[in-house]
Design a protein around this motif. Structure first.
Motif, short mmCIF file in Angstrom:
data_model
loop_
_atom_site.label_atom_id
_atom_site.label_comp_id
_atom_site.label_asym_id
_atom_site.label_seq_id
_atom_site.Cartn_x
_atom_site.Cartn_y
_atom_site.Cartn_z
N ILE A 18 0.84 -1.21 0.00
CA ILE A 18 0.00 0.00 0.00
C ILE A 18 0.87 1.25 0.00
O ILE A 18 0.61 2.21 -0.74
CB ILE A 18 -0.97 -0.02 1.20
N ALA A 19 1.91 1.29 0.81
CA ALA A 19 2.80 2.45 0.85
C ALA A 19 3.47 2.66 -0.51
O ALA A 19 3.57 3.79 -1.00
CB ALA A 19 3.86 2.27 1.94
N GLY A 20 3.91 1.59 -1.13
CA GLY A 20 4.51 1.68 -2.47
C GLY A 20 3.51 2.19 -3.50
O GLY A 20 3.85 2.99 -4.37
N GLY A 21 2.27 1.74 -3.39
CA GLY A 21 1.23 2.20 -4.30
C GLY A 21 0.95 3.69 -4.14
O GLY A 21 0.73 4.41 -5.12
N LEU A 22 0.95 4.19 -2.90
CA LEU A 22 0.74 5.62 -2.65
C LEU A 22 1.87 6.45 -3.25
O LEU A 22 1.63 7.51 -3.85
CB LEU A 22 0.61 5.89 -1.16
N VAL A 23 3.08 6.00 -3.10
CA VAL A 23 4.23 6.71 -3.67
C VAL A 23 4.13 6.72 -5.20
O VAL A 23 4.33 7.75 -5.85
CB VAL A 23 5.56 6.08 -3.20
N ALA A 24 3.77 5.59 -5.79
CA ALA A 24 3.63 5.50 -7.25
C ALA A 24 2.52 6.42 -7.74
O ALA A 24 2.67 7.11 -8.76
CB ALA A 24 3.36 4.06 -7.67
N PHE A 25 1.39 6.47 -7.01
CA PHE A 25 0.29 7.36 -7.38
C PHE A 25 0.72 8.82 -7.33
O PHE A 25 0.41 9.60 -8.23
CB PHE A 25 -0.92 7.13 -6.47
N ALA A 26 1.43 9.22 -6.26
CA ALA A 26 1.88 10.61 -6.13
C ALA A 26 2.81 10.99 -7.28
O ALA A 26 2.69 12.08 -7.85
CB ALA A 26 2.57 10.81 -4.78
N LEU A 27 3.72 10.11 -7.63
CA LEU A 27 4.64 10.38 -8.75
C LEU A 27 3.88 10.47 -10.08
O LEU A 27 4.16 11.35 -10.89
CB LEU A 27 5.72 9.31 -8.82
N ALA A 28 2.91 9.58 -10.28
CA ALA A 28 2.14 9.60 -11.53
C ALA A 28 1.31 10.88 -11.63
O ALA A 28 1.27 11.53 -12.68
CB ALA A 28 1.24 8.36 -11.60
N ALA A 29 0.64 11.26 -10.54
CA ALA A 29 -0.19 12.47 -10.55
C ALA A 29 0.66 13.71 -10.80
O ALA A 29 0.28 14.59 -11.59
CB ALA A 29 -0.94 12.60 -9.23
N THR A 30 1.81 13.79 -10.16
CA THR A 30 2.71 14.92 -10.37
C THR A 30 3.20 14.97 -11.81
O THR A 30 3.25 16.04 -12.43
CB THR A 30 3.91 14.84 -9.40
N SER A 31 3.54 13.83 -12.37
CA SER A 31 4.01 13.77 -13.76
C SER A 31 2.92 14.20 -14.72
O SER A 31 3.18 14.95 -15.67
CB SER A 31 4.46 12.35 -14.10
N ILE A 32 1.70 13.78 -14.50
CA ILE A 32 0.59 14.15 -15.38
C ILE A 32 0.37 15.66 -15.35
O ILE A 32 0.20 16.29 -16.40
CB ILE A 32 -0.70 13.39 -14.99
N VAL A 33 0.40 16.25 -14.17
CA VAL A 33 0.21 17.70 -14.05
C VAL A 33 1.33 18.45 -14.77
O VAL A 33 1.08 19.42 -15.49
CB VAL A 33 0.12 18.12 -12.56
N ARG A 34 2.55 17.99 -14.63
CA ARG A 34 3.70 18.64 -15.29
C ARG A 34 3.64 18.49 -16.81
O ARG A 34 3.84 19.44 -17.55
CB ARG A 34 5.02 18.06 -14.78
N ILE A 35 3.38 17.27 -17.27
CA ILE A 35 3.38 17.00 -18.71
C ILE A 35 2.21 17.71 -19.40
O ILE A 35 2.36 18.26 -20.49
CB ILE A 35 3.34 15.47 -18.97
N ALA A 36 1.05 17.73 -18.76
CA ALA A 36 -0.14 18.34 -19.36
C ALA A 36 -0.17 19.85 -19.17
O ALA A 36 -1.08 20.51 -19.66
CB ALA A 36 -1.40 17.72 -18.75
N HIS A 37 0.82 20.40 -18.46
CA HIS A 37 0.90 21.85 -18.21
C HIS A 37 -0.37 22.39 -17.55
O HIS A 37 -0.89 23.43 -17.95
CB HIS A 37 1.21 22.62 -19.50
N ILE A 38 -0.88 21.67 -16.59
CA ILE A 38 -2.05 22.12 -15.84
C ILE A 38 -1.59 23.22 -14.88
O ILE A 38 -0.69 23.00 -14.07
CB ILE A 38 -2.70 20.95 -15.07
N PRO A 39 -2.19 24.42 -14.97
CA PRO A 39 -1.74 25.51 -14.11
C PRO A 39 -2.10 25.27 -12.64
O PRO A 39 -3.11 24.63 -12.33
CB PRO A 39 -2.49 26.73 -14.65
N ALA A 40 -1.27 25.78 -11.78
CA ALA A 40 -1.55 25.69 -10.34
C ALA A 40 -2.74 26.57 -10.01
O ALA A 40 -3.04 27.53 -10.72
CB ALA A 40 -0.32 26.15 -9.55
N ALA A 41 -3.43 26.25 -8.92
CA ALA A 41 -4.57 27.05 -8.50
C ALA A 41 -4.10 28.46 -8.16
O ALA A 41 -3.09 28.64 -7.49
CB ALA A 41 -5.24 26.41 -7.29
N ALA A 42 -4.81 29.44 -8.66
CA ALA A 42 -4.43 30.84 -8.42
C ALA A 42 -4.84 31.27 -7.02
O ALA A 42 -5.82 30.79 -6.47
CB ALA A 42 -5.10 31.73 -9.45
#
Length: 159
Positions: A18-42
């Motif tokens: 479960i801990a490994g899955g959470l780390v993998a999810f956090a890395l995937a979510a961060t990568s998607i936001v970076r790659i898709a250029h989703i702006p941070a909340a203003a």
């Protein structure tokens, strides 16, 4: 004698998965936001500037502690007392907000001389900005009764 403790028995395998899955999810979510250029909340400050939302009312205030435990709220522009909060009054929200801002000022070596700016905005929001640190607190987020405590300071006559 008991057998030496084994490190293999310290954490169950399921917990590690479960801990490994959470780390993998956090890395995937961060990568998607970076790659898709989703702006941070203003921030509300940036959103108001972008939408050209003007202030409705502004008051520059200084909050001073008195020896008897009261807080004197001084209107800076006419240099008069706007309000006095006596110890025990039902204005704990104002005291709490100001205590947090004072703690931040002490950490930066700033005293109580620089004023705060209380602003009511055209979009209905209410903010308190520390002119010394630049920190802005959106008071509407704390509920209507807490917002009303500060909103009353905009309308309070100077004594």
């Amino acid at each position: 004698m008991s057998a030496p403790a084994s490190h293999a028995d310290m954490l169950p395998r399921g917990t590690l998965v479960i801990a490994g899955g959470l780390v993998a999810f956090a890395l995937a979510a961060t990568s998607i936001v970076r790659i898709a250029h989703i702006p941070a909340a203003a921030s509300p400050v940036a959103m108001r500037a972008e939408n050209h939302i003007a202030p409705v009312a502004t008051r520059t205030l200084r909050f001073l502690d008195r020896a008897d435990g009261a807080v004197v709220i001084e209107d800076v522009d006419p240099h008069r007392t706007a309000a006095v909060i006596h110890a025990g009054e039902k204005t704990g929200f104002i005291r709490g907000v100001m205590r947090g801002l004072a703690r931040e000022r002490r950490a930066h070596g700033i005293g109580d001389a620089p004023p705060f700016t209380l602003t009511s905005w055209h979009d209905g929001e209410l903010s308190l900005t520390d002119t010394a640190t630049g920190r802005s607190i959106e008071l509407t987020a704390f509920g209507s009764s807490n917002r009303a405590a500060f909103a009353a300071l905009l309308k309070a006559p100077t004594a």
